[in-house]
Structures are given as C-alpha cells and as structure tokens.
Design a protein around this motif. Sequence first.
Motif, PDB file in Angstrom:
ATOM      1  N   VAL A   1      18.059 -69.247  47.728  1.00  0.00           N
ATOM      2  CA  VAL A   1      19.145 -68.601  47.786  1.00  0.00           C
ATOM      3  C   VAL A   1      20.343 -69.261  48.732  1.00  0.00           C
ATOM      4  O   VAL A   1      20.044 -69.757  49.930  1.00  0.00           O
ATOM      5  CB  VAL A   1      19.095 -67.197  48.600  1.00  0.00           C
ATOM      6  CG1 VAL A   1      20.474 -66.305  48.619  1.00  0.00           C
ATOM      7  CG2 VAL A   1      17.964 -66.292  47.691  1.00  0.00           C
ATOM      8  N   GLN A   2      21.485 -69.359  48.388  1.00  0.00           N
ATOM      9  CA  GLN A   2      22.509 -70.229  48.896  1.00  0.00           C
ATOM     10  C   GLN A   2      23.184 -69.475  50.297  1.00  0.00           C
ATOM     11  O   GLN A   2      23.544 -70.458  51.235  1.00  0.00           O
ATOM     12  CB  GLN A   2      23.680 -70.490  48.039  1.00  0.00           C
ATOM     13  CG  GLN A   2      24.843 -69.275  47.722  1.00  0.00           C
ATOM     14  CD  GLN A   2      25.660 -69.392  46.965  1.00  0.00           C
ATOM     15  OE1 GLN A   2      25.466 -69.781  45.714  1.00  0.00           O
ATOM     16  NE2 GLN A   2      27.107 -69.071  47.322  1.00  0.00           N
ATOM     17  N   TYR A   3      22.741 -68.324  50.516  1.00  0.00           N
ATOM     18  CA  TYR A   3      23.272 -67.682  51.660  1.00  0.00           C
ATOM     19  C   TYR A   3      22.138 -67.579  52.963  1.00  0.00           C
ATOM     20  O   TYR A   3      21.049 -67.880  52.825  1.00  0.00           O
ATOM     21  CB  TYR A   3      23.660 -66.199  51.611  1.00  0.00           C
ATOM     22  CG  TYR A   3      24.549 -66.144  50.518  1.00  0.00           C
ATOM     23  CD1 TYR A   3      26.012 -66.807  50.968  1.00  0.00           C
ATOM     24  CD2 TYR A   3      24.671 -65.841  49.136  1.00  0.00           C
ATOM     25  CE1 TYR A   3      27.051 -66.807  49.825  1.00  0.00           C
ATOM     26  CE2 TYR A   3      25.591 -65.726  48.354  1.00  0.00           C
ATOM     27  CZ  TYR A   3      26.782 -66.167  48.590  1.00  0.00           C
ATOM     28  OH  TYR A   3      27.925 -66.343  47.676  1.00  0.00           O
ATOM     29  N   ARG A   4      22.565 -67.385  54.069  1.00  0.00           N
ATOM     30  CA  ARG A   4      21.512 -67.381  55.221  1.00  0.00           C
ATOM     31  C   ARG A   4      21.696 -65.792  55.727  1.00  0.00           C
ATOM     32  O   ARG A   4      22.541 -65.149  55.372  1.00  0.00           O
ATOM     33  CB  ARG A   4      21.886 -68.084  56.439  1.00  0.00           C
ATOM     34  CG  ARG A   4      22.171 -69.722  55.858  1.00  0.00           C
ATOM     35  CD  ARG A   4      20.523 -70.153  55.567  1.00  0.00           C
ATOM     36  NE  ARG A   4      20.846 -71.497  55.047  1.00  0.00           N
ATOM     37  CZ  ARG A   4      20.743 -72.075  54.003  1.00  0.00           C
ATOM     38  NH1 ARG A   4      20.645 -71.237  52.815  1.00  0.00           N
ATOM     39  NH2 ARG A   4      20.637 -73.248  53.605  1.00  0.00           N
ATOM     40  N   TYR A   5      20.709 -65.364  56.429  1.00  0.00           N
ATOM     41  CA  TYR A   5      21.015 -64.033  56.983  1.00  0.00           C
ATOM     42  C   TYR A   5      20.576 -64.092  58.482  1.00  0.00           C
ATOM     43  O   TYR A   5      20.113 -64.805  59.178  1.00  0.00           O
ATOM     44  CB  TYR A   5      19.760 -63.078  56.506  1.00  0.00           C
ATOM     45  CG  TYR A   5      18.397 -63.502  56.745  1.00  0.00           C
ATOM     46  CD1 TYR A   5      17.834 -62.376  57.735  1.00  0.00           C
ATOM     47  CD2 TYR A   5      17.720 -64.311  56.426  1.00  0.00           C
ATOM     48  CE1 TYR A   5      16.444 -62.393  58.015  1.00  0.00           C
ATOM     49  CE2 TYR A   5      16.265 -64.492  56.924  1.00  0.00           C
ATOM     50  CZ  TYR A   5      15.707 -63.411  57.708  1.00  0.00           C
ATOM     51  OH  TYR A   5      14.372 -63.639  57.934  1.00  0.00           O
ATOM     52  N   VAL A   6      20.794 -62.759  59.159  1.00  0.00           N
ATOM     53  CA  VAL A   6      20.786 -62.760  60.367  1.00  0.00           C
ATOM     54  C   VAL A   6      20.720 -61.068  60.806  1.00  0.00           C
ATOM     55  O   VAL A   6      21.439 -60.380  59.599  1.00  0.00           O
ATOM     56  CB  VAL A   6      22.110 -63.290  61.434  1.00  0.00           C
ATOM     57  CG1 VAL A   6      23.320 -62.604  61.130  1.00  0.00           C
ATOM     58  CG2 VAL A   6      21.790 -63.039  62.881  1.00  0.00           C
ATOM     59  N   VAL A   7      20.127 -60.457  61.564  1.00  0.00           N
ATOM     60  CA  VAL A   7      20.188 -59.081  61.751  1.00  0.00           C
ATOM     61  C   VAL A   7      20.937 -58.895  62.942  1.00  0.00           C
ATOM     62  O   VAL A   7      20.851 -59.417  64.139  1.00  0.00           O
ATOM     63  CB  VAL A   7      18.601 -58.588  62.211  1.00  0.00           C
ATOM     64  CG1 VAL A   7      18.672 -57.244  62.211  1.00  0.00           C
ATOM     65  CG2 VAL A   7      17.851 -58.880  60.932  1.00  0.00           C
TER      66      VAL A   7
END
Length: 99
Positions: free
Chosen positions: A73-79
């Motif tokens: 997936v081209q996006y990253r995540y954070v909470v």
Amino acid sequence: MGKQLTLAAAGMLLLVGVSAAAAQDVIIQPEHDTVIREYVKKKPVASLSLPGVELNIGTALPETVELYEVPDVQYRYVVIEGRTVLVDPGTRKIVKVYD
C-alpha cells in the motif's frame, strides 16, 4: 482595470480551490482498505497524543511522528488519540482517518 483585477483574482481563487479539493479527494480502493484494516489489527502500534493537531484530511503531521508501513500500500499509518490515521508519506498529509 479594477473589474479585470477582480475577475482575475476570482479566477485564481477558483483554481486554487479546485486544486485543493482534488488533492484531498483520495480514494482508497476497497481491497486496500481491507488490507490496511487487517494489517493494523495484526501490527498494533502505540497511540500518540498530538495536542493542537486536528485529525482532518489534508492536515500535515510533524516530521517527528513516525509513520508505519503497510505492505503493498502506498500510504503509511500511525495511531493518534486511539484512531488509525492513513498518511501520504511524501507530503505527510492525512488521507483517511479510521474510527
């Protein structure tokens, strides 16, 4: 002359508005959305608190915030504040907020 300047200014505002709207309209494909949700459940990360940062699409996150990769997936995540936030790693702008 004043009327021409007013029309030119209005035209520029319209173009800027259209560009901004287009930049914020990120569509996450359903199959990617499923991959993201499942991956985040399997690989939980600590929730951050970012006082003064609103969790809105288009908000840029500070460079100090570590972004986590989702494979394929081209996006990253954070909470943040208990909510998973999908971020464009190039601009660091929020593209989606999951509840």
